[in-house]
Design a protein around this motif. Structure first.
Motif, PDB file in Angstrom:
ATOM      1  N   ASN A   1       5.724   3.749   3.837  1.00 22.98           N
ATOM      2  CA  ASN A   1       5.431   3.846   5.261  1.00 22.98           C
ATOM      3  C   ASN A   1       4.564   5.066   5.554  1.00 22.98           C
ATOM      4  O   ASN A   1       4.897   6.171   5.135  1.00 22.98           O
ATOM      5  CB  ASN A   1       6.730   3.931   6.075  1.00 22.98           C
ATOM      6  CG  ASN A   1       7.526   2.653   6.005  1.00 22.98           C
ATOM      7  OD1 ASN A   1       6.994   1.589   5.716  1.00 22.98           O
ATOM      8  ND2 ASN A   1       8.809   2.751   6.257  1.00 22.98           N
TER       9      ASN A   1
ATOM     10  N   VAL B   1       1.780   9.411   2.920  1.00 25.04           N
ATOM     11  CA  VAL B   1       2.596   8.202   2.971  1.00 25.04           C
ATOM     12  C   VAL B   1       3.933   8.530   2.323  1.00 25.04           C
ATOM     13  O   VAL B   1       3.987   9.166   1.275  1.00 25.04           O
ATOM     14  CB  VAL B   1       1.899   7.044   2.214  1.00 25.04           C
ATOM     15  CG1 VAL B   1       2.761   5.817   2.190  1.00 25.04           C
ATOM     16  CG2 VAL B   1       0.547   6.743   2.826  1.00 25.04           C
ATOM     17  N   CYS B   2       5.008   8.115   2.970  1.00 26.39           N
ATOM     18  CA  CYS B   2       6.339   8.322   2.392  1.00 26.39           C
ATOM     19  C   CYS B   2       6.482   7.502   1.106  1.00 26.39           C
ATOM     20  O   CYS B   2       5.742   6.551   0.869  1.00 26.39           O
ATOM     21  CB  CYS B   2       7.414   7.915   3.399  1.00 26.39           C
ATOM     22  SG  CYS B   2       7.713   9.159   4.644  1.00 26.39           S
TER      23      CYS B   2
ATOM     24  N   CYS C   1      10.821  11.964   1.904  1.00 28.57           N
ATOM     25  CA  CYS C   1      10.104  11.542   3.103  1.00 28.57           C
ATOM     26  C   CYS C   1      10.389  12.506   4.256  1.00 28.57           C
ATOM     27  O   CYS C   1       9.479  12.899   4.987  1.00 28.57           O
ATOM     28  CB  CYS C   1      10.492  10.117   3.467  1.00 28.57           C
ATOM     29  SG  CYS C   1       9.523   9.422   4.809  1.00 28.57           S
TER      30      CYS C   1
ATOM     31  N   ASN D   1       8.551   5.344   0.415  1.00 31.00           N
ATOM     32  CA  ASN D   1       8.874   3.937   0.661  1.00 31.00           C
ATOM     33  C   ASN D   1       7.652   3.140   1.101  1.00 31.00           C
ATOM     34  O   ASN D   1       7.750   1.958   1.383  1.00 31.00           O
ATOM     35  CB  ASN D   1      10.003   3.805   1.680  1.00 31.00           C
ATOM     36  CG  ASN D   1       9.652   4.396   3.030  1.00 31.00           C
ATOM     37  OD1 ASN D   1       8.535   4.843   3.261  1.00 31.00           O
ATOM     38  ND2 ASN D   1      10.618   4.407   3.926  1.00 31.00           N
TER      39      ASN D   1
ATOM     40  N   VAL E   1       7.384   8.455  11.227  1.00 31.54           N
ATOM     41  CA  VAL E   1       7.140   7.524  10.115  1.00 31.54           C
ATOM     42  C   VAL E   1       6.967   6.151  10.743  1.00 31.54           C
ATOM     43  O   VAL E   1       7.881   5.641  11.388  1.00 31.54           O
ATOM     44  CB  VAL E   1       8.311   7.532   9.112  1.00 31.54           C
ATOM     45  CG1 VAL E   1       8.044   6.539   7.991  1.00 31.54           C
ATOM     46  CG2 VAL E   1       8.556   8.911   8.580  1.00 31.54           C
ATOM     47  N   THR E   2       5.798   5.572  10.569  1.00 33.84           N
ATOM     48  CA  THR E   2       5.558   4.252  11.146  1.00 33.84           C
ATOM     49  C   THR E   2       5.964   3.173  10.160  1.00 33.84           C
ATOM     50  O   THR E   2       5.799   3.336   8.959  1.00 33.84           O
ATOM     51  CB  THR E   2       4.073   4.081  11.525  1.00 33.84           C
ATOM     52  OG1 THR E   2       3.262   4.370  10.383  1.00 33.84           O
ATOM     53  CG2 THR E   2       3.686   5.001  12.651  1.00 33.84           C
ATOM     54  N   ASP E   3       6.527   2.137  10.685  1.00 34.44           N
ATOM     55  CA  ASP E   3       6.984   1.028   9.848  1.00 34.44           C
ATOM     56  C   ASP E   3       5.772   0.170   9.500  1.00 34.44           C
ATOM     57  O   ASP E   3       5.090  -0.352  10.378  1.00 34.44           O
ATOM     58  CB  ASP E   3       8.027   0.206  10.595  1.00 34.44           C
ATOM     59  CG  ASP E   3       8.767  -0.751   9.692  1.00 34.44           C
ATOM     60  OD1 ASP E   3       8.640  -0.628   8.459  1.00 34.44           O
ATOM     61  OD2 ASP E   3       9.478  -1.615  10.208  1.00 34.44           O
ATOM     62  N   SER E   4       5.507   0.011   8.197  1.00 28.07           N
ATOM     63  CA  SER E   4       4.329  -0.749   7.779  1.00 28.07           C
ATOM     64  C   SER E   4       4.576  -2.238   7.710  1.00 28.07           C
ATOM     65  O   SER E   4       3.717  -2.997   7.322  1.00 28.07           O
ATOM     66  CB  SER E   4       3.846  -0.233   6.409  1.00 28.07           C
ATOM     67  OG  SER E   4       4.841  -0.445   5.437  1.00 28.07           O
ATOM     68  N   LYS E   5       5.776  -2.680   8.051  1.00 30.61           N
ATOM     69  CA  LYS E   5       6.105  -4.106   7.953  1.00 30.61           C
ATOM     70  C   LYS E   5       5.683  -4.835   9.179  1.00 30.61           C
ATOM     71  O   LYS E   5       5.633  -4.441  10.267  1.00 30.61           O
ATOM     72  CB  LYS E   5       7.597  -4.294   7.721  1.00 30.61           C
ATOM     73  CG  LYS E   5       8.014  -3.731   6.394  1.00 30.61           C
ATOM     74  CD  LYS E   5       9.519  -3.814   6.216  1.00 30.61           C
ATOM     75  CE  LYS E   5       9.929  -3.128   4.930  1.00 30.61           C
ATOM     76  NZ  LYS E   5      11.323  -3.021   4.756  1.00 30.61           N
TER      77      LYS E   5
END
Length: 108
Positions: free
Chosen positions: A92, A87-88, A47, A90, A104-108
């Motif tokens: 995100n 997209v990383c 990432c 993980n 890296v934006t948090d997709s949660k």
């Protein structure tokens, strides 16, 4: 008088097979947590490498156009980035802030 032929073939007993399976199971139980620990480390490094690569393309865009791109789509449209998978590992997605920094934006 006939000589008796004695078959002296030996095989593994059930106990020996169980001991071998037990040893293999113990080795797997010790090895698997280490493998999964390194897997997440590899994903993190991948990432970071993706972010650095995209950041390099943002800088190239800035040197050509004297302005930062507003989005990754703009980089793709102007052929600074190829492919659609930014997209990383993980899950995100990446994005660009107003100062041209790739985050890296948090997709949660």
């Amino acid at each position: 008088m006939k000589k008796l032929m004695i078959n002296n073939e030996r095989g593994f007993t059930l106990i020996e097979m169980m001991i071998v399976l037990l040893v293999i199971t113990i080795i797997l139980l010790v090895a698997l947590p280490n493998v999964t620990k390194h897997s997440s480390s590899i994903n993190d490094k991948g990432c970071k490498a993706l972010v650095q690569m995209v950041q390099g393309q943002v800088q190239a865009y800035y040197m050509d156009k004297q302005t930062y791109p507003s989005s990754l789509e703009e980089l793709k449209t102007d052929d600074y980035l190829k492919g659609s998978n930014l997209v990383c590992s993980n899950g995100n997605p990446l994005s660009i802030d107003g100062k041209g920094n790739v985050i890296v934006t948090d997709s949660k």
